[in-house]
Structure formats: C-alpha cells, structure tokens
Design a protein around this motif. Sequence first.
Motif, PDB file in Angstrom:
ATOM      1  N   ALA A  17       0.858  -1.189   0.000  1.00 22.52           N
ATOM      2  CA  ALA A  17       0.000   0.000   0.000  1.00 22.52           C
ATOM      3  C   ALA A  17       0.891   1.235   0.000  1.00 22.52           C
ATOM      4  CB  ALA A  17      -0.920   0.004   1.218  1.00 22.52           C
ATOM      5  N   LEU A  18       0.597   2.149  -0.906  1.00 24.08           N
ATOM      6  CA  LEU A  18       1.349   3.396  -1.008  1.00 24.08           C
ATOM      7  C   LEU A  18       0.597   4.502  -0.274  1.00 24.08           C
ATOM      8  CD1 LEU A  18       3.651   5.093  -2.278  1.00 24.08           C
ATOM      9  CD2 LEU A  18       2.151   5.405  -4.275  1.00 24.08           C
ATOM     10  N   ALA A  19       1.295   5.190   0.625  1.00 20.44           N
ATOM     11  CA  ALA A  19       0.660   6.251   1.403  1.00 20.44           C
ATOM     12  C   ALA A  19       1.501   7.520   1.374  1.00 20.44           C
ATOM     13  CB  ALA A  19       0.448   5.804   2.846  1.00 20.44           C
ATOM     14  N   SER A  20       0.822   8.645   1.406  1.00 17.07           N
ATOM     15  CA  SER A  20       1.487   9.936   1.488  1.00 17.07           C
ATOM     16  C   SER A  20       0.574  10.903   2.221  1.00 17.07           C
ATOM     17  CB  SER A  20       1.791  10.477   0.081  1.00 17.07           C
ATOM     18  OG  SER A  20       2.429  11.738   0.147  1.00 17.07           O
ATOM     19  N   ASP A  21       1.147  11.666   3.155  1.00 17.13           N
ATOM     20  CA  ASP A  21       0.383  12.643   3.938  1.00 17.13           C
ATOM     21  C   ASP A  21      -0.841  12.010   4.589  1.00 17.13           C
ATOM     22  OD1 ASP A  21       2.122  14.744   3.317  1.00 17.13           O
ATOM     23  OD2 ASP A  21       1.067  15.145   1.442  1.00 17.13           O
ATOM     24  N   GLY A  22      -0.688  10.774   5.094  1.00 16.09           N
ATOM     25  CA  GLY A  22      -1.766  10.121   5.815  1.00 16.09           C
ATOM     26  C   GLY A  22      -2.871   9.568   4.952  1.00 16.09           C
ATOM     27  N   ARG A  23      -2.668   9.475   3.653  1.00 16.52           N
ATOM     28  CA  ARG A  23      -3.696   8.982   2.733  1.00 16.52           C
ATOM     29  C   ARG A  23      -3.146   7.835   1.909  1.00 16.52           C
ATOM     30  NH1 ARG A  23      -8.446  10.642   0.168  1.00 16.52           N
ATOM     31  NH2 ARG A  23      -8.584  10.272  -2.085  1.00 16.52           N
ATOM     32  N   VAL A  24      -3.903   6.736   1.805  1.00 18.87           N
ATOM     33  CA  VAL A  24      -3.510   5.606   0.958  1.00 18.87           C
ATOM     34  C   VAL A  24      -3.870   5.939  -0.484  1.00 18.87           C
ATOM     35  CG1 VAL A  24      -3.914   3.175   0.418  1.00 18.87           C
ATOM     36  CG2 VAL A  24      -3.764   3.910   2.802  1.00 18.87           C
ATOM     37  N   LEU A  25      -2.884   5.838  -1.358  1.00 19.95           N
ATOM     38  CA  LEU A  25      -3.054   6.236  -2.751  1.00 19.95           C
ATOM     39  C   LEU A  25      -3.232   5.057  -3.702  1.00 19.95           C
ATOM     40  CD1 LEU A  25      -0.210   8.921  -2.890  1.00 19.95           C
ATOM     41  CD2 LEU A  25      -2.636   9.275  -2.368  1.00 19.95           C
TER      42      LEU A  25
END
Length: 339
Positions: A17-25
């Motif tokens: 799972a790819l996440a950035s700034d607390g959001r799964v993308l």
Amino acid sequence: MGRTLGWDIGGAFVRAALASDGRVLKVWQIPIPIARGRGAIEQAIDSILGDAGEISRHTVTLTGEIADSFADRKAGVEQLSSALHERLGDDLFLYAGRSGWLSGTEVTGYAEDIASASWHASASLAAEAVSEALFIDMGSSSTDIAPIAEHRVRAAGYTERERLVCGELVPQGFVRTPVMAVADVVPFGGRSTPVLAVDFATMEDAQRLLGTLEETGEPPEDDSAALDATSRARLARMVGMDVADASPEAWSALAAAFAEAQLRHVQDAALLVLSRCDITKDAPIVVAGAGRPVLRRLAARLDRGVIDFADLVDCPSGLRDAVCLAAPAAAVALLGGND
C-alpha cells in the motif's frame, strides 16, 4: 512528507500500500506461493516497485516466515528480512509490534516480535481512530481478534501460540480452510452426516455456492456456472456422494451448513475474548479482510455495530475493498509514515 510503501509479505500474497500525507493512494496484491522460493518473492516486489514510483520509506510486516521452505520462524524472518533489505535498501523498517520499528539489519534477537505481527499493525491503526472496539480480521486462512480499549490494543497474547490458546487467533479462514477442518459432522438430507477427513473441498467452494464471494468486492469469476458445478462436486465428495446424487439446492444447503459451522467457531472465539470484559457491550466490531461478509453476520449475532476498516483510512472510494483486503500493508504504510 515523503511517500511510504507498506508491505505485507505473506505465504500466499505479497501486498503493498502506497501512502502519502496520511492517505492511501494505491494498493497492490500479487498471489505468490512462498514455497516457490525467494526468486518469486523478489519478482513480485520488483513488479510493485516498478509501478510505485519514488519511495522515501519502506515499512514491512511479515507473515510468510511459517512457510515449509524455512526451517523455523527465526530462519524465515531472517531470510525474508535479508532478501527485503537487499531489494529495498536502508530505507527499510520492519514492524515488530511490541518492540516498535527495526531497521533491516536489526532483526537478530527480534524474530518472535516480527513474526506474524500483521494483526498488531492493523489493530494498532484501528486503535488510533476508535477508543473502544473489537477488531476482527478474517483472512483467507485464519481470523485475528483483538480488543481495543482507551485507544490501545488489549490483546492477551502476542505470539501465535499465545493467541491460539486465548481465542485471539482462530484457525478458520474465508476461503482456504478445508471444510474437514470446519466440521466433522454436518446436517444433510435430514441426517447428521460425518464429513470425510480428506481435503477435497475448501470454504471457497461453500462461499461460492452461497454467493458470499460476491460480497467481498472482488470481480466476479468468468464462467461462474462451471465453477459452481465444480464446487458442488467437491462438497459432494466430502459426504461420500457424487453431485448427481442430490439437487443443487441440497448442495447449497450443505454449503450453508459448513458456513454456519465456521461462523460458530469464530463466534465462540469472540465470546471467549469478550468474556474478559476488556470492552463494553456497546463497543462496535471493526471488520477487515476477505471474510468481512462473515464478520458482519457475526456482529449482528453479537448485537454490535460494525465499522469497516476502510472507514478508518483516508483513501479514494475505489480503493476501499482493496484497503480492507490489504489492511496490514495499509496499516504499516500509515503507521510508518507517521513515525
């Protein structure tokens, strides 16, 4: 904040799972029987890396260390960690549950904490969002149960052995569990019928005939009629019969009997955990994994509300089912990105 790629390296799948700034993308799921060896795992990892783009940090949880290809859990953890470190570099951190995060070179002496800690990662993420709940993740081959109280995971056990004996790990999975491990006697044709101790059919066959697989968010299978026929034939063998010996309705009733028996196993374990009174009678159940349809029925029996794991994760609506299926990967991506 950079982009974190969370990995769940299991015995049947590599999930990420790819996440950035607390959001799964984005979420990936690649079937890869670990018995095929390290090369197959590396191929799956490379495939995901090629699609993920630039990554600042890799966070990993392991469950594949119990595969037959490893002498024991310690060897599995060490060999998988070594392979991952070679592939992912020094930006790799392994989730060790009660011992926190470890670099790829710090695994010595922590195998027991790293091994099969995926449940702890998912439950810990849930605990950040809800103050009180019963977290249950029903995967393809087993079910994890963990109470959450005061935003903390209140599990009585940690290792697989400890969790098995206190009801927090149930050896019942949504699709891969052989039906002979679900019940040894089932009602069929108005009689209590013994079940053969032969691995002819799995719960996937039962769930297919009941239409439960369609509730998981997975795309429907091609040629579903042929698959239904195959599943009926497999279940028929489990009670010493051929598919022509009874009607399709009778085989669906048999599938329902196995599904009921499995649900009771999970319900009994949940009641055992709840009997410790770690949480109140109003606490909801947070459901994750492929077996969420089963867990929703369990919640109704226990007269508790339901929170879907995806409700606790910031993600695009089209990723909700994928996030639930890959809950540990999403959890380590988000927990590691915040660390």
